[in-house]
Design an enzyme around this catalytic site. Structure first.
Site: not given
Length: 325
Positions: A38-39, A41, A54, A170
C-alpha cells in the site's frame, strides 16, 4: 484518536538549504525503511524520538481493489472486495480506538491534507523484526529465555486488544517487532489492517483468516470460529517458527495448507536438539491446542506465565507509564 494521537490537516514539507535535511511538518527525515503493498515506510525523528511513517497515495489506493477468493473447504464462494484505501482507513480507526500499551505500536499522528494526494500515518518506531532480535545460537538458553519473554509480552498486548473488542486477524512473525532502544527488549504488535471488532463476548467470525500458515484448525472449514482463540494459535505458530526456524505445516498452496491443518491439526512440540526450556515447550503446546475450547485465551496464558514468575510485563508497563520506554 487514542490518548495523545492527533489528526493534522495540513502537510508542510521543506528542505533545509544549508544541510539538505528534509522535513515533514515537525518530523526530520532519516531513512527509507521499506515498501509494502500500500505504500512506503520512512524513518523520521522528532524531539529525540523515532517514528515510522507510512506514506500512502490516497488516489491510487482508492482505485486499487483488494479482492480475495476464500480457498477453504466449504467456505462461501463469493468474492469480497474493498479498496486498499478502505483497509488503510480501517487500520487507522482500530489503532485510534486502542489505549496506549507498551506491547502495541502506538499511533501518534495522522496527517491528512485534503489538498495533498498523500496520507501520512505516524507511528512510534517499533524496532526490528523478532527474527532479527534472536541470539545467534539457535538453541541457546538465552534464545529460549528470549522466546519466553516474547510469548509473555505478545500475550499482554493481545489480551489488551481482545479486551477492547478487537481481533488482530493476521498475527505472524513479521508483525512482532522488538525494540531495544531503552536497554531492554520490548515486543510490539503491529499491522492491524486485517483486524476486526466484535461486541461483548461474541467474537465469532466466518471470514477467511489472515496468512494461511498461521491458520488455526477451526478456521479451515468455512464455519464460524473464535477470532481471539485463532489469534492465540497464530501466536503459537509464530513462536514455533522462531524456535525451530520452520513452520509446523509445510504445504505450499493456501488450499493445501488448510487441508493439512484441518486433517492433521496436532502439532508435535519437542525440545530442540540441544535441549531447551520445558516452560516454553509447555506454553507452545497450550497455544497450539487443536481444540479452541481447550486453548487458553491471551489473558489466561499471560496469567499462567505470571503465576510461574516468568513475566516481565509489570516492569515494562511501569517503565512505559513513567515515560522510560
Amino acid at each position: 484518536m487514542s490518548d495523545s494521537a492527533i489528526r493534522t490537516g495540513v502537510v508542510h514539507k521543506r528542505k533545509d538549504p544549508r544541510t539538505g535535511v528534509k522535513y515533514l511538518n515537525n518530523y526530520k527525515y532519516l531513512a527509507h525503511l521499506g515498501a509494502g503493498s500500500y505504500g512506503r515506510v520512512k524513518l523520521y525523528e522528532a524531539s529525540g524520538r523515532l517514528y515510522a511513517v507510512k506514506v500512502v497515495n490516497k488516489v491510487v489506493l482508492q482505485r486499487k481493489k483488494v479482492t480475495s477468493l476464500d480457498p477453504r473447504p466449504s467456505a462461501p464462494s463469493s468474492l469480497s472486495s474493498a479498496s486498499a484505501l478502505d483497509v488503510v482507513l480501517h487500520e487507522i480507526s482500530v489503532l485510534s480506538s486502542l489505549p496506549r500499551h507498551p506491547n502495541l505500536a502506538r499511533l501518534v499522528e495522522v496527517i491528512d491534507d485534503p489538498a495533498c494526494d498523500k496520507l501520512y500515518i505516524c507511528l512510534e518506531h517499533a524496532g526490528s523484526p523478532a527474527l532479527d532480535s534472536l541470539p545467534d545460537s539457535l538453541c541457546s538458553g538465552a534464545r529460549e529465555a528470549h522466546l519466553l519473554d516474547v510469548v509473555c509480552q505478545a500475550a499482554a498486548g493481545l489480551a489488551l486488544v481482545h479486551g477492547q473488542g478487537v481481533v488482530h486477524g493476521d498475527l505472524k512473525v513479521e508483525h512482532l517487532l522488538v525494540s531495544s532502544s531503552s536497554g531492554r527488549a520490548v515486543v510490539k504488535i503491529v499491522d492491524f489492517g486485517s483486524s476486526f471488532r466484535f461486541d461483548g463476548r461474541d467474537d465469532r467470525v466466518t471470514r477467511s483468516p489472515g496468512t494461511p500458515a498461521y491458520t488455526a484448525p477451526e478456521c479451515c472449514t468455512g464455519e464460524p470460529y473464535s477470532g481471539t482463540k485463532a489469534d492465540v494459535w497464530a501466536l503459537g505458530v509464530a513462536v514455533y517458527r522462531l524456535r525451530y526456524a520452520e513452520f509446523p505445516f509445510q504445504s505450499t498452496s493456501a488450499a493445501d495448507i488448510y487441508e493439512e491443518i484441518r486433517s492433521s491439526p496436532k502439532v508435535e512440540v519437542v525440545h530442540p536438539p540441544s535441549g531447551g526450556s520445558e516452560l516454553l515447550t509447555a506454553a507452545l503446546k497450550r497455544m497450539l491446542t487443536p481444540d479452541p475450547g481447550l486453548r487458553p485465551s491471551a489473558a489466561s496464558l499471560l496469567d499462567l506465565l505470571k503465576g510461574l514468575g516468568l513475566s516481565s510485563v509489570e516492569e515494562i508497563e511501569a517503565s512505559y507509564v513513567a515515560g522510560v520506554l
